[in-house]
Design a protein around this motif. Sequence first.
Motif, PDB file in Angstrom:
ATOM      1  N   ARG A 148       1.060  -1.425   0.015  1.00  0.00           N
ATOM      2  CA  ARG A 148       0.228  -0.032  -0.072  1.00  0.00           C
ATOM      3  C   ARG A 148       1.075   1.452  -0.198  1.00  0.00           C
ATOM      4  NH1 ARG A 148      -5.227   1.268  -1.016  1.00  0.00           N
ATOM      5  NH2 ARG A 148      -6.287   2.589   0.158  1.00  0.00           N
ATOM      6  N   ALA A 149       1.802   0.979   0.737  1.00  0.00           N
ATOM      7  CA  ALA A 149       2.734   2.176   0.585  1.00  0.00           C
ATOM      8  C   ALA A 149       3.623   2.518  -0.433  1.00  0.00           C
ATOM      9  CB  ALA A 149       4.526   2.461   1.655  1.00  0.00           C
ATOM     10  N   ALA A 150       4.058   1.572  -1.065  1.00  0.00           N
ATOM     11  CA  ALA A 150       4.716   1.446  -2.058  1.00  0.00           C
ATOM     12  C   ALA A 150       3.096   1.839  -3.531  1.00  0.00           C
ATOM     13  CB  ALA A 150       4.517  -0.089  -3.110  1.00  0.00           C
ATOM     14  N   HIS A 151       2.611   1.742  -3.278  1.00  0.00           N
ATOM     15  CA  HIS A 151       1.075   2.443  -4.039  1.00  0.00           C
ATOM     16  C   HIS A 151       1.327   3.977  -3.535  1.00  0.00           C
ATOM     17  CE1 HIS A 151      -2.437   2.806  -6.566  1.00  0.00           C
ATOM     18  NE2 HIS A 151      -2.556   3.666  -5.340  1.00  0.00           N
ATOM     19  N   PHE A 152       1.109   4.301  -2.794  1.00  0.00           N
ATOM     20  CA  PHE A 152       0.989   6.012  -2.236  1.00  0.00           C
ATOM     21  C   PHE A 152       2.774   6.507  -2.533  1.00  0.00           C
ATOM     22  CE2 PHE A 152      -2.764   4.829   0.541  1.00  0.00           C
ATOM     23  CZ  PHE A 152      -3.224   5.693  -0.353  1.00  0.00           C
ATOM     24  N   ALA A 153       2.674   6.404  -2.698  1.00  0.00           N
ATOM     25  CA  ALA A 153       4.710   7.002  -3.107  1.00  0.00           C
ATOM     26  C   ALA A 153       4.797   6.984  -4.270  1.00  0.00           C
ATOM     27  CB  ALA A 153       5.880   5.922  -2.795  1.00  0.00           C
ATOM     28  N   SER A 154       4.540   5.731  -5.297  1.00  0.00           N
ATOM     29  CA  SER A 154       4.396   5.950  -6.068  1.00  0.00           C
ATOM     30  C   SER A 154       3.301   7.142  -6.854  1.00  0.00           C
ATOM     31  CB  SER A 154       4.091   4.078  -6.845  1.00  0.00           C
ATOM     32  OG  SER A 154       4.228   4.057  -8.320  1.00  0.00           O
ATOM     33  N   LYS A 155       2.253   6.734  -6.604  1.00  0.00           N
ATOM     34  CA  LYS A 155       1.097   8.231  -6.626  1.00  0.00           C
ATOM     35  C   LYS A 155       1.822   9.844  -6.612  1.00  0.00           C
ATOM     36  CE  LYS A 155      -2.509   5.995  -8.281  1.00  0.00           C
ATOM     37  NZ  LYS A 155      -2.841   6.536  -9.675  1.00  0.00           N
ATOM     38  N   LYS A 156       2.652   9.583  -5.706  1.00  0.00           N
ATOM     39  CA  LYS A 156       3.125  11.073  -4.987  1.00  0.00           C
ATOM     40  C   LYS A 156       3.953  11.733  -6.152  1.00  0.00           C
ATOM     41  CE  LYS A 156       3.646  14.084  -2.165  1.00  0.00           C
ATOM     42  NZ  LYS A 156       2.726  15.386  -1.679  1.00  0.00           N
ATOM     43  N   GLU A 157       5.010  10.384  -6.198  1.00  0.00           N
ATOM     44  CA  GLU A 157       6.374  10.911  -7.284  1.00  0.00           C
ATOM     45  C   GLU A 157       5.581  11.027  -9.153  1.00  0.00           C
ATOM     46  OE1 GLU A 157      10.373   9.498  -7.856  1.00  0.00           O
ATOM     47  OE2 GLU A 157       9.580   8.244  -6.607  1.00  0.00           O
ATOM     48  N   GLN A 158       4.952  10.599  -9.717  1.00  0.00           N
ATOM     49  CA  GLN A 158       3.903  11.066 -10.776  1.00  0.00           C
ATOM     50  C   GLN A 158       3.341  12.170 -10.641  1.00  0.00           C
ATOM     51  OE1 GLN A 158       1.257   7.498 -12.035  1.00  0.00           O
ATOM     52  NE2 GLN A 158       2.534   6.214 -10.353  1.00  0.00           N
ATOM     53  N   SER A 159       2.511  12.210  -9.279  1.00  0.00           N
ATOM     54  CA  SER A 159       2.063  13.500  -9.170  1.00  0.00           C
ATOM     55  C   SER A 159       2.889  14.426  -9.672  1.00  0.00           C
ATOM     56  CB  SER A 159       1.208  13.959  -7.521  1.00  0.00           C
ATOM     57  OG  SER A 159       0.266  14.379  -8.181  1.00  0.00           O
ATOM     58  N   ALA A 160       3.131  14.597  -9.227  1.00  0.00           N
ATOM     59  CA  ALA A 160       4.510  15.495  -8.570  1.00  0.00           C
ATOM     60  C   ALA A 160       5.502  16.175 -10.199  1.00  0.00           C
ATOM     61  CB  ALA A 160       5.725  15.467  -7.704  1.00  0.00           C
ATOM     62  N   GLN A 207      -8.287   1.050   5.361  1.00  0.00           N
ATOM     63  CA  GLN A 207      -7.832   1.554   5.042  1.00  0.00           C
ATOM     64  C   GLN A 207      -6.465   2.272   5.292  1.00  0.00           C
ATOM     65  OE1 GLN A 207     -10.222   4.462   4.446  1.00  0.00           O
ATOM     66  NE2 GLN A 207      -8.140   5.902   4.940  1.00  0.00           N
ATOM     67  N   TYR A 208      -6.145   2.832   4.735  1.00  0.00           N
ATOM     68  CA  TYR A 208      -4.140   3.322   5.321  1.00  0.00           C
ATOM     69  C   TYR A 208      -4.336   3.169   6.437  1.00  0.00           C
ATOM     70  CZ  TYR A 208       0.507   4.939   3.689  1.00  0.00           C
ATOM     71  OH  TYR A 208       1.534   5.423   3.911  1.00  0.00           O
ATOM     72  N   PRO A 209      -3.297   2.752   6.863  1.00  0.00           N
ATOM     73  CA  PRO A 209      -3.016   3.193   8.477  1.00  0.00           C
ATOM     74  C   PRO A 209      -2.662   4.651   9.083  1.00  0.00           C
ATOM     75  CG  PRO A 209      -0.687   2.023   8.083  1.00  0.00           C
ATOM     76  CD  PRO A 209      -2.162   2.043   6.840  1.00  0.00           C
ATOM     77  N   GLN A 210      -2.729   5.009   9.565  1.00  0.00           N
ATOM     78  CA  GLN A 210      -2.936   6.517  10.985  1.00  0.00           C
ATOM     79  C   GLN A 210      -1.142   6.169  10.488  1.00  0.00           C
ATOM     80  OE1 GLN A 210      -4.816   8.348  10.906  1.00  0.00           O
ATOM     81  NE2 GLN A 210      -6.341   7.399  10.275  1.00  0.00           N
ATOM     82  N   ALA A 211      -0.469   5.178  10.763  1.00  0.00           N
ATOM     83  CA  ALA A 211       0.901   5.785  11.854  1.00  0.00           C
ATOM     84  C   ALA A 211       1.811   5.647  10.318  1.00  0.00           C
ATOM     85  CB  ALA A 211       1.639   3.799  11.908  1.00  0.00           C
ATOM     86  N   VAL A 212       1.331   5.645   9.395  1.00  0.00           N
ATOM     87  CA  VAL A 212       2.464   6.476   7.772  1.00  0.00           C
ATOM     88  C   VAL A 212       2.037   8.075   8.442  1.00  0.00           C
ATOM     89  CG1 VAL A 212       2.136   6.650   5.494  1.00  0.00           C
ATOM     90  CG2 VAL A 212       1.958   4.839   6.681  1.00  0.00           C
ATOM     91  N   PRO A 213       2.479   8.736   8.053  1.00  0.00           N
ATOM     92  CA  PRO A 213       2.850   9.986   7.729  1.00  0.00           C
ATOM     93  C   PRO A 213       1.457  10.961   7.106  1.00  0.00           C
ATOM     94  CG  PRO A 213       5.036   9.976   6.376  1.00  0.00           C
ATOM     95  CD  PRO A 213       3.954   8.779   7.496  1.00  0.00           C
ATOM     96  N   ALA A 214       0.708  12.141   6.843  1.00  0.00           N
ATOM     97  CA  ALA A 214      -0.832  12.028   6.207  1.00  0.00           C
ATOM     98  C   ALA A 214       0.224  13.389   6.031  1.00  0.00           C
ATOM     99  CB  ALA A 214      -1.705  11.983   6.676  1.00  0.00           C
ATOM    100  N   TYR A 215      -0.383  13.050   4.149  1.00  0.00           N
ATOM    101  CA  TYR A 215       0.255  14.099   3.636  1.00  0.00           C
ATOM    102  C   TYR A 215      -0.630  15.196   3.183  1.00  0.00           C
ATOM    103  CZ  TYR A 215       4.356  12.615   3.137  1.00  0.00           C
ATOM    104  OH  TYR A 215       5.851  11.655   3.478  1.00  0.00           O
ATOM    105  N   ALA A 216      -1.241  16.277   3.298  1.00  0.00           N
ATOM    106  CA  ALA A 216      -2.795  17.071   4.156  1.00  0.00           C
ATOM    107  C   ALA A 216      -2.260  17.804   2.905  1.00  0.00           C
ATOM    108  CB  ALA A 216      -2.280  17.732   5.096  1.00  0.00           C
TER     109      ALA A 216
END
Length: 514
Positions: A358-370, A456-465
């Motif tokens: 799940r984290a890899a998915h969100f990390a990839s999305k973050k880089e793609q968006s940037a 749901q994405y766990p709360q332990a992962v830092p939220a990027y508001a």
Amino acid sequence: MGSLADPGELDSVEPPPQQPSFDEFQRQTSLMTSCTLLWKELSDHFTSLEQDILKKSEALKAKIQTLDSETKASLEVLEQRETSMNVSLSIALQKVVENKRAAILALDEGVEQPEVDDSTGLLLKLKSFCVKMDSRSFWNFLTAKKKDLDSLRLEIPKALEECVDPPRFVLESISEVFPEDKREERNERNNDLGWACVLMLESLIPVMMDPVLGNERKLVTPSVKDKANEIAEIWKRSLDERGGIENVKTPDVHTFLQHLVTFGVVKDEDFDLYRKLVVGSAWRKQMPKLAISLGLGDKMPEMIEELISRGQQVDAVHFTYEVGLADKFPPVPLLKAFLKDAKKAAAAILEDPNNFGRAAHFASKKEQSAIRSVLKCIEEYKLEAEFPPENLKKQLEQLEKPKNEKKRPAAVPANKRTRANNGGPMPPAKAGRSTNAYVSSFPVAPAFVRSPPHTQYPQAVPAYASPPTIYGNRSPPYPYSPEAAPYPGTPVNYSPYGGYCNGMAPAYQQAYYR
């Protein structure tokens, strides 16, 4: 022999003059030097006085000429305004007569409403509401036609021209949700109607232009302008109820700022409030132009520095180009810093050991968006020579490749069909008709082999508001927004900060409201 001189004559002969002493000579020389210096000092003093008088005289002449030219220009403006008022009055009277006749005809004879199946039908429908000043029906029709947004942008200004009082009509139309939402029933689908408010407020700008003076004078009555000012004050007083400046929703902010610009009710004492609101919603592509129209041009360097400090370098680039500060804030270093920050953020997401997939998915999305945000900036501001986009495009392809491969369907043998219910192999097509038909002996795959739904994405992962990630820090349009959603897909070509009316940005007049 000569005669001897008379003794009396000898007594009358004058003695030779005595030479002045050295001290006397030195005293006279010093006196002459002092006089010369004093004369030079007096001469310089009077010359300086003469020059000062000449300069002051020239300055006075220049001021007199300036005053004369300003007086002449003011008289011409007054004359134009008087002419404009007469023209506007005649146009308004003619429009009142025409609209009255059309409204009576529509009410008495029950004119059939046109079918809204094309732009012509849409315009006729909108005009029918405007002629009758039926703001509530207009609003209900508009909010139900969001799918026809492109046509609405073109047709609403034309329809508003049919109103007897377009500014009042717009204020009455949006009054259900602005400055306060008065609806009793709300749901997720129709909760945010900021897009409709902004669309109407922007569409009103060309309609309010004076036929002679243009945008230098807006055709709005004093009573309507007072009402617009009152609405702005109500919105400001309700900020605390909305969660303060930090938590107010972007649709509300955009509507409020557009309301100020459209009706010309900007106040100097509220500049700090405007600055905070603009910075808080800086990802909106209209914000740089709204900031200029609000009179924040002098505050732009501070706002750009604040955006950079907040990690919103892409938004800062848009602001720099709006005010011509690209030399002071070079865009390429800002875009590279934005990509570096996005990479660090993606690495931080990957640190979660419990949900690596799940984290890899969100990390990839973050880089793609940037990367998409930076590519759009490079294309929009022609930065290809300074920042070649080829490497970024390759990175984007690599990041998207796992997703595309995952979506690719698995190959199925030609002699087997797949069950629709559980993915197991089907018997041959004629199995039901043949007694010796082959039936696979392989067991049916159990249902649990399907991937379970992600939790749901766990709360332990830092939220990027905020802002959301399709732009990186330049967030995507909200559901209410009239903006077309960029990426994924082919790059979207659009003119910077395009307006809603006529496909062009409205020409706002800064600090010149009458």
